[in-house]
Design a protein around this motif. Structure first.
Motif, short mmCIF file in Angstrom:
data_model
loop_
_atom_site.label_atom_id
_atom_site.label_comp_id
_atom_site.label_asym_id
_atom_site.label_seq_id
_atom_site.Cartn_x
_atom_site.Cartn_y
_atom_site.Cartn_z
N ARG A 41 0.84 -1.18 0.00
CA ARG A 41 0.00 0.00 0.00
C ARG A 41 0.89 1.25 0.00
N ASP A 67 -5.41 1.96 -5.06
CA ASP A 67 -6.13 2.51 -3.90
C ASP A 67 -6.64 3.89 -4.26
N ARG A 95 -10.46 0.05 -2.81
CA ARG A 95 -9.37 -0.64 -3.52
C ARG A 95 -9.93 -1.25 -4.80
#
Lengths: 244, 244
Positions: B32, B193, B209
């Motif tokens: 991420r 994201d 997401r």
């Protein structure tokens, strides 16, 4: 910087180059980066250049000098485009080695070249020549090469270009690739030099230079902006879960 | 590599990040790169990261650690987004200085960050933080920042994005910018994201997401390809002088 793009398609070859060179933002000039060689009815060769201007001019200079002085091998004596690419690669290596033997320092003098064309007796060929003098060939799977500031103009080629596309559509596709690059990077600039070669014609095209005020380029640039804006508006709206 | 994009528009903020990291083509992972901080009803802060993964994780780690241990200044004690950006910049400088004092070598540890958000009492802000810890701010003239592999996705933003655009349209525009990048560069990869913040809401969005099989993204990607292909065909044909 520079942006050059060349396509090897079923029906022919398309070449486009910008003309901007810069040694810093306060030293911007216009230099041609697209050169043609050939014998009407027998061979057509186009070379595009990117990188150190002294290196690219030296390579083209040597190629022209060989022809003037009838030194062999030269671009009119080589038997195939493969031999032509090999000759250009050798000259490129020599030009760089002439200014420095320091391998680390050589990268300051690097340039990349595209060479495409057709010599009677064989199919059209397009090669991407690396600064080290070796090269790769375009295929029907990968029908285009770019050198210089290639990233801005790559998405449209990746999405829309195909080997079977008619030349006029492929030309529009590459012009849009240039328009996208011109808008996003000031180191690539007008005028543009374009050249379209029809397969098996063995005619050396004159090519066309597109200046800032060229109505056709202005038209397609404007229409393309409208296409994109309308296309975005027509895309389905994202669901509410994007906004939570 | 990485691609992150953030928009500061009239109606709110939009953030999108990819999740691909690579240490060579045989070492690809999903991480991420979009982090949120905030206090419901009072402040919302989003940070996106690009560059050396150890550096970016250390910066985010220190920011979170300050909050856990209630060490000041921290992201919940700063008074403005300007102070937040300054804090992140200082931490970034320190993280890099901790692994090397050699200025030349520091670039191996560089990362770039985007920080955007809103703290009650002031307008939304978006900053692009350089590896050296200094930063610039988005404006209505230049409403977006990109970090990482930014070139492929820049033309659509330059052509279609505007400060006054509704958030859902701006989100579509940025998703197309990502789709173009994903298609042209394998170092940028799914999932993506996304996060949309509504101005003056002081609500910390959950974000969404987007995985490979997300139907909405597949739909707009497919429709966009058709828009471009049809748009190219609809452009006026070049005159004969292009073919001479």
């Amino acid at each position: 910087m520079t942006y050059c793009c060349a396509l090897r398609l079923k029906q022919g070859l398309v070449f486009i180059s910008d003309t901007r060179t810069n040694a810093g933002v306060d030293h911007i000039s216009v230099y041609r980066k697209l050169y043609t060689f050939g014998i009407q009815g027998e061979r057509f060769i186009c070379i595009q250049t990117s990188g150190n201007l002294a290196t690219t001019q030296a390579v083209i200079g040597h190629l022209q000098n060989h022809l003037t002085l009838k030194q062999e091998p030269n671009l009119y004596s080589v038997n195939t485009m493969f031999e032509a690419a090999g000759l250009v690669g050798q000259i490129l290596r020599k030009v760089i080695a002439d200014v420095t033997e320091d391998t680390q320092e050589q990268s300051n003098y690097f340039c990349s070249l595209l060479i495409g064309g057709q010599i009677k007796g064989e199919d059209m060929q397009l090669y991407n020549i690396y600064p080290q003098g070796n090269f790769i060939s375009a295929t029907s799977d990968t029908p285009y090469f770019q050198i210089g500031e290639s990233k801005y103009g790559k998405p449209i080629l990746d999405r829309a270009l195909s080997y079977d596309m008619p030349l006029d559509e492929a030309l529009r596709c590459s012009l849009i690739s240039f328009d996208s690059t011109l808008r996003s990077n000031v180191s690539v600039g007008m005028p543009l030099d374009t050249l379209v070669y029809q397969k098996d014609s063995f005619v050396i095209p004159q090519g066309k230079r597109i200046n800032e005020d060229e109505p056709y380029f202005q038209n397609i640039s404007k229409q393309w902006s409208e296409t994109l804006k309308k296309g975005l508006q027509d895309l389905p709206k994202p669901n509410d879960d994007f906004f939570q």
